[in-house]
Design an enzyme around this catalytic site. Structure first.
Site, PDB file in Angstrom:
ATOM      1  N   GLU A 266      27.523 -16.313 -12.323  1.00 21.86           N
ATOM      2  CA  GLU A 266      27.247 -17.692 -11.915  1.00 21.86           C
ATOM      3  C   GLU A 266      25.875 -17.731 -11.239  1.00 21.86           C
ATOM      4  O   GLU A 266      25.363 -16.711 -10.800  1.00 21.86           O
ATOM      5  CB  GLU A 266      28.302 -18.145 -10.893  1.00 21.86           C
TER       6      GLU A 266
ATOM      7  N   LYS B 153      41.616 -20.357 -10.615  1.00 24.66           N
ATOM      8  CA  LYS B 153      42.260 -19.226  -9.925  1.00 24.66           C
ATOM      9  C   LYS B 153      42.126 -19.313  -8.425  1.00 24.66           C
ATOM     10  O   LYS B 153      43.043 -18.946  -7.673  1.00 24.66           O
ATOM     11  CB  LYS B 153      41.668 -17.908 -10.429  1.00 24.66           C
TER      12      LYS B 153
ATOM     13  N   GLY C 217      33.997 -17.377 -20.747  1.00 24.01           N
ATOM     14  CA  GLY C 217      33.432 -18.006 -21.950  1.00 24.01           C
ATOM     15  C   GLY C 217      34.131 -19.321 -22.232  1.00 24.01           C
ATOM     16  O   GLY C 217      35.311 -19.502 -21.902  1.00 24.01           O
TER      17      GLY C 217
ATOM     18  N   LYS D 216      42.470 -13.339  -8.959  1.00 29.28           N
ATOM     19  CA  LYS D 216      43.273 -13.033 -10.157  1.00 29.28           C
ATOM     20  C   LYS D 216      44.393 -12.056  -9.811  1.00 29.28           C
ATOM     21  O   LYS D 216      45.530 -12.217 -10.271  1.00 29.28           O
ATOM     22  CB  LYS D 216      42.369 -12.461 -11.254  1.00 29.28           C
TER      23      LYS D 216
ATOM     24  N   GLU E  64      47.438 -19.872 -17.652  1.00 30.38           N
ATOM     25  CA  GLU E  64      47.055 -18.724 -18.488  1.00 30.38           C
ATOM     26  C   GLU E  64      45.548 -18.447 -18.385  1.00 30.38           C
ATOM     27  O   GLU E  64      45.109 -17.301 -18.361  1.00 30.38           O
ATOM     28  CB  GLU E  64      47.434 -19.003 -19.949  1.00 30.38           C
TER      29      GLU E  64
ATOM     30  N   VAL F   5      43.559 -16.253 -15.221  1.00 29.07           N
ATOM     31  CA  VAL F   5      43.445 -14.796 -15.063  1.00 29.07           C
ATOM     32  C   VAL F   5      42.899 -14.200 -16.352  1.00 29.07           C
ATOM     33  O   VAL F   5      43.555 -14.232 -17.388  1.00 29.07           O
ATOM     34  CB  VAL F   5      44.817 -14.165 -14.720  1.00 29.07           C
TER      35      VAL F   5
ATOM     36  N   ILE G 231      42.559 -13.454 -22.287  1.00 29.14           N
ATOM     37  CA  ILE G 231      43.622 -12.439 -22.424  1.00 29.14           C
ATOM     38  C   ILE G 231      44.978 -13.076 -22.084  1.00 29.14           C
ATOM     39  O   ILE G 231      45.136 -13.637 -21.002  1.00 29.14           O
ATOM     40  CB  ILE G 231      43.351 -11.227 -21.490  1.00 29.14           C
TER      41      ILE G 231
ATOM     42  N   GLY H 251      40.515 -15.114 -18.473  1.00 25.36           N
ATOM     43  CA  GLY H 251      40.119 -16.020 -19.559  1.00 25.36           C
ATOM     44  C   GLY H 251      41.007 -15.996 -20.779  1.00 25.36           C
ATOM     45  O   GLY H 251      42.085 -16.582 -20.795  1.00 25.36           O
TER      46      GLY H 251
HETATM   47  N1  HSE Z   1      33.117 -15.095 -13.394  1.00 19.20           N
HETATM   48  C1  HSE Z   1      34.284 -14.430 -13.866  1.00 19.20           C
HETATM   49  C2  HSE Z   1      33.938 -13.065 -14.404  1.00 19.20           C
HETATM   50  C3  HSE Z   1      35.012 -15.187 -14.950  1.00 19.20           C
HETATM   51  O1  HSE Z   1      32.776 -12.668 -14.369  1.00 19.20           O
HETATM   52  O2  HSE Z   1      34.832 -12.371 -14.832  1.00 19.20           O
HETATM   53  C4  HSE Z   1      35.759 -16.311 -14.372  1.00 19.20           C
HETATM   54  O3  HSE Z   1      36.629 -15.862 -13.366  1.00 19.20           O
END
Ligand code: HSE
Length: 439
Positions: free
Chosen positions: A204, A119, A316, A219, A143, A146, A150, A148
């Site tokens: 992270e 992204k 995930g 996103k 896809e 944005v 969905i 994951g």
């Molecule tokens: N680290 C992001 C989140 C997922 O916590 O939603 C990947 O963009």
């Protein structure tokens, strides 16, 4: 049956999930795509580590499974780009380096489909990549970039073409939502909730972009381009994260029957785009207030079909990989007709200070008579209609209280605060917290 050959660059959390799904269900994918989708090559610096979770066969890795030096990996990538038998490349390396941008550009220039979860790259530097994909008539699939798992990109691109999107809003970062949920429902403070999110594997190791709103803004930028055909500058998008949200803010929100959420919002307004990423107090009868933990939710409001909610896993390994694989199937099935992003027109962003919303303003002040009067007078002087003033909380020599306004602009609120500072220097012990309210 024809073959459709795929290579994966970067076999980390998402890339390894893609490899597993491609290896696990070839028959189903072949039926859906009308072609046999074959994973033929993986490039990763550390194959043994990359393969460990899902027992990915070593012979798929460039170098046969030995660790690679950076130059060796670069040579493998060059070979993949030059190989006419590889039809699609999955980029799951991540980051926005010029090196990676160059690789993505060369993949598309070579007439190969490219699928990515990146992204940040698409939001910050994606314009030329999408133009190139159109020129080469290949898919630039995103896809997975944005929210994951969905399926929001294909829904907007394919399923909402008979309608007009008026507004997009939602909770697009799972880590922030997890932290805010822990603070609200378990009484944790911000540092403890963040540590908790890291231990649970959501945040992270460097959670900066998760908590400063950058990840959500990436996103939202992609969704704005797709939904409104509007090219906006990611770096000009108003974004605020959750790093300044305190226990007091959560307590005031609870008192007002609200939940604090990191809300992304976008709509067209007078030929411009109003968009922002900002913590908001969401009334507890609004659906978004009920989205808790690491879950994501995208709300799309359409002219004819009304409101739609898309709720699911925003991150995930296999969750995000399933979206990557859906793009691979799409490219295999529709190659030559695979439009990634519509032609975009440049749009300006509405200045965030001019947006009209109700606000909750939390003040931390000296604890002495006359302060509430002084603060509310300054607010009234800016022609802001006050809805409620909370009771004061007294803590040693400090007082905390919040003022809820009727809809007004952020600029009016900021002018009122400036006036308080001028009239009574030192009265405000902390910068007031201004949080919009979402009904
Ligand atoms: N680290 C992001 C989140 C997922 O916590 O939603 C990947 O963009």
């Amino acid at each position: 049956m024809d073959y459709f050959n795929v290579a994966i660059l970067g076999c980390g959390t998402v890339g390894s999930g893609v490899a597993k799904i491609l290896i696990d269900m070839p028959e189903e994918l072949a039926v859906r795509a009308g072609k046999k989708i074959q994973l033929v090559k993986i490039v990763d610096l550390y194959p043994k580590k990359a393969a460990a979770n899902y027992q990915i066969p070593m012979q798929l890795f460039c170098g046969g499974g030995k660790d690679l030096l950076r130059d060796e990996a670069t040579r493998c990538i060059d070979e993949i780009i030059a190989d006419p038998n590889i039809h699609l490349v999955v980029e799951t390396i991540g980051g926005t380096s010029d090196y990676l941008y160059g690789i993505m550009h060369r993949i598309l220039s070579a007439g190969k489909h490219l699928v990515t979860a990146n992204k940040a790259m698409l939001a910050e530097k994606g314009g030329e990549l999408f133009r190139l994909a159109r020129q080469k008539n290949v898919l630039l699939g995103y896809e997975a970039s944005v929210c994951g798992a969905i399926p929001i990109i294909k829904t907007i691109r394919e399923s909402f073409t008979g309608d007009k999107i008026l507004e997009i809003s939602g909770i697009l970062n799972g880590t922030s939502n997890y932290i805010l949920s822990k603070m609200q429902h378990e009484g944790l403070d911000f540092p403890t909730a963040l540590k908790n999110a890291q231990e649970a594997g959501y945040a992270e190791a460097d959670p900066t972009l998760d908590i400063n709103g950058g990840d959500a803004a990436h996103k939202l930028t992609i969704l704005i381009r797709l939904a409104f055909g509007a090219n906006i500058d990611y770096f000009s998008l108003y974004k605020e994260g959750i790093d300044q949200i305190s226990r007091e803010d959560i307590d005031f929100a609870n008192e007002m029957d609200c939940s604090i959420k990191l809300i992304c919002y976008a709509r067209q307004m007078d030929g411009k785009i109003f968009a922002a990423v900002k913590p908001m107090m969401v009334k507890n009868d609004n659906f978004l207030s009920k989205v808790n933990g690491a879950t994501n939710c995208v709300e799309v409001k359409n002219l004819y079909s009304g409101k739609h909610y898309f709720v699911g896993k925003g991150a995930g390994s296999l969750e995000t990989a399933s979206s990557v694989v859906s793009d691979i199937v799409f490219a295999a099935k529709y190659q030559g007709m695979a439009i990634s992003m519509p032609d975009l027109k440049d749009f300006e962003l509405v200045e965030a200070g001019s947006i009209v919303l109700p606000y909750n303003i939390t003040f931390t002040t000296e604890d002495r008579p006359g302060i509430t009067g002084l603060v509310t007078t300054a607010i009234g002087a800016q022609n802001i209609n006050i809805d409620t003033v909370s009771h004061n909380r007294h803590n040693k020599d400090k007082a905390y209280f919040s003022v809820v306004t009727m809809p007004c602009t952020l600029n009016q609120v900021k002018q009122a605060i400036d006036q308080i500072k001028q009239k009574a220097p030192g009265l405000l012990l902390e910068e007031p917290k201004i949080i919009p309210i979402l009904y």
